[in-house]
Design a protein around this motif. Structure first.
Motif, mmCIF file in Angstrom:
data_model
loop_
_atom_site.group_PDB
_atom_site.id
_atom_site.type_symbol
_atom_site.label_atom_id
_atom_site.label_comp_id
_atom_site.label_asym_id
_atom_site.label_seq_id
_atom_site.Cartn_x
_atom_site.Cartn_y
_atom_site.Cartn_z
ATOM 1 N N ILE A 37 4.526 9.734 4.934
ATOM 2 C CA ILE A 37 4.784 8.284 5.047
ATOM 3 C C ILE A 37 3.497 7.492 4.958
ATOM 4 O O ILE A 37 3.407 6.467 4.266
ATOM 5 C CB ILE A 37 5.513 7.988 6.375
ATOM 6 N N SER A 38 2.443 7.969 5.644
ATOM 7 C CA SER A 38 1.161 7.265 5.591
ATOM 8 C C SER A 38 0.572 7.289 4.178
ATOM 9 O O SER A 38 -0.017 6.309 3.721
ATOM 10 C CB SER A 38 0.178 7.894 6.581
ATOM 11 N N LYS A 39 0.740 8.408 3.463
ATOM 12 C CA LYS A 39 0.251 8.487 2.075
ATOM 13 C C LYS A 39 0.957 7.469 1.189
ATOM 14 O O LYS A 39 0.332 6.762 0.397
ATOM 15 C CB LYS A 39 0.480 9.895 1.532
ATOM 16 N N HIS A 40 2.287 7.390 1.335
ATOM 17 C CA HIS A 40 3.051 6.439 0.529
ATOM 18 C C HIS A 40 2.630 4.997 0.833
ATOM 19 O O HIS A 40 2.539 4.165 -0.072
ATOM 20 C CB HIS A 40 4.544 6.621 0.802
ATOM 21 N N LYS A 41 2.367 4.701 2.104
ATOM 22 C CA LYS A 41 1.932 3.351 2.466
ATOM 23 C C LYS A 41 0.584 3.018 1.838
ATOM 24 O O LYS A 41 0.364 1.919 1.316
ATOM 25 C CB LYS A 41 1.852 3.228 3.987
ATOM 26 N N LEU A 42 -0.370 3.966 1.894
ATOM 27 C CA LEU A 42 -1.692 3.736 1.288
ATOM 28 C C LEU A 42 -1.591 3.529 -0.217
ATOM 29 O O LEU A 42 -2.263 2.657 -0.787
ATOM 30 C CB LEU A 42 -2.606 4.922 1.602
ATOM 31 N N ILE A 43 -0.733 4.328 -0.856
ATOM 32 C CA ILE A 43 -0.562 4.183 -2.306
ATOM 33 C C ILE A 43 0.018 2.821 -2.632
ATOM 34 O O ILE A 43 -0.399 2.154 -3.590
ATOM 35 C CB ILE A 43 0.342 5.315 -2.843
ATOM 36 N N GLY A 44 0.995 2.367 -1.832
ATOM 37 C CA GLY A 44 1.581 1.047 -2.069
ATOM 38 C C GLY A 44 0.578 -0.075 -1.894
ATOM 39 O O GLY A 44 0.553 -1.032 -2.673
ATOM 40 N N VAL A 45 -0.295 0.015 -0.874
ATOM 41 C CA VAL A 45 -1.320 -1.016 -0.662
ATOM 42 C C VAL A 45 -2.301 -1.044 -1.827
ATOM 43 O O VAL A 45 -2.690 -2.115 -2.317
ATOM 44 C CB VAL A 45 -2.040 -0.754 0.678
ATOM 45 N N GLU A 46 -2.752 0.133 -2.288
ATOM 46 C CA GLU A 46 -3.683 0.186 -3.411
ATOM 47 C C GLU A 46 -3.070 -0.411 -4.675
ATOM 48 O O GLU A 46 -3.737 -1.111 -5.438
ATOM 49 C CB GLU A 46 -4.092 1.635 -3.645
ATOM 50 N N ARG A 47 -1.799 -0.147 -4.907
ATOM 51 C CA ARG A 47 -1.132 -0.696 -6.094
ATOM 52 C C ARG A 47 -1.058 -2.219 -6.033
ATOM 53 O O ARG A 47 -1.286 -2.906 -7.038
ATOM 54 C CB ARG A 47 0.276 -0.120 -6.219
ATOM 55 N N LYS A 48 -0.747 -2.761 -4.850
ATOM 56 C CA LYS A 48 -0.694 -4.208 -4.706
ATOM 57 C C LYS A 48 -2.045 -4.847 -4.967
ATOM 58 O O LYS A 48 -2.153 -5.894 -5.620
ATOM 59 C CB LYS A 48 -0.207 -4.558 -3.296
#
Length: 234
Positions: free
Chosen positions: A180-191
């Motif tokens: 879950i934390s990995k997915h959140k970090l990936i989403g922030v980087e994409r934004k």
């Protein structure tokens, strides 16, 4: 109404024939067949313990006029646990039957202790015969007893299994939280990448946003303007 005891006995004798019955069979049938005069139709699907529809009159206070009325039993839909079947039985019971079951010690004991001629519902007769057959089969099985050492080993084995299950659950939770934390970090980087590509934010604005942090007020405001629990951002 479902059946009357006398009419049921007549039907049995008519089908079998009274002459074909052996000595003492008629008496045993009379013991097994319910003696109740009137049984409700819905009593086929429940345990009523002798509580059925009653008839009487409503008498007015002024003129003493009588009007016919009925009294129906208090029927509840309950789930009762059977130790022989090792499951719950959903059955309709009266409150009187529930008190009888509690007094007997359970649905199995109630069905075993109640004689056939007092079990005045069809489902009661069916369950009684079924429970008696299961108890008879259990009585034929051999019982095995373990020594105290073996019981201690079994208990230790159960404890080890519980500990291993707890450790496995902890490991699964760790993996889930990591994903879950990995997915959140990936989403922030994409934004952030999208915002930079679109030109909505410059590098100075991004650095300014990163520099914003929440600090205590005591470092910014005077002592006379401070309030307990208040915070301010740089």
């Amino acid at each position: 109404m479902a059946f009357r005891g006398k009419e049921m006995m007549k039907k049995v004798l008519k089908k079998v024939g009274e002459k074909n019955l052996g000595p003492g069979v008629k008496e045993s049938l009379e013991r097994c067949i319910p003696r109740s005069k009137v049984v409700m139709g819905r009593a086929k699907r429940g345990l009523y313990a002798g509580r059925h529809i009653q008839f009487g009159n409503n008498i007015s206070e002024d003129g003493g006029n009588k009007t016919r009325r009925t009294w129906k039993p208090n029927v509840q839909d309950k789930r009762l646990f059977s130790y022989v079947l090792d499951r719950h039985i959903r059955v309709k019971v009266t409150t009187h039957a529930l008190r009888c079951i509690d007094k007997a010690g359970g649905i199995d004991e109630y069905l075993l202790k109640t004689p056939y001629h007092k079990m005045d519902t069809e489902i009661g007769l069916l369950w009684k015969a079924k429970i008696e057959k299961l108890y008879e089969e259990l009585g034929k099985k051999e019982a095995v007893f373990f020594s105290p050492e073996d019981e201690a080993k079994f208990e230790q084995g159960f404890k080890d299994l519980k500990l291993s299950e707890k450790e496995a659950r902890k490991e699964v939770r760790r993996k889930v939280y990591a994903e879950i934390s990995k997915h959140k970090l990936i989403g922030v980087e994409r934004k952030e990448d999208q915002s930079i590509e679109n030109g909505t934010k410059t590098e100075e604005e991004i650095s300014h946003d990163l520099s914003k942090r929440i600090v205590p007020v005591s470092y910014v405001l005077a002592a006379d303007k401070l309030k307990v629990g208040s915070i301010v951002s740089n």
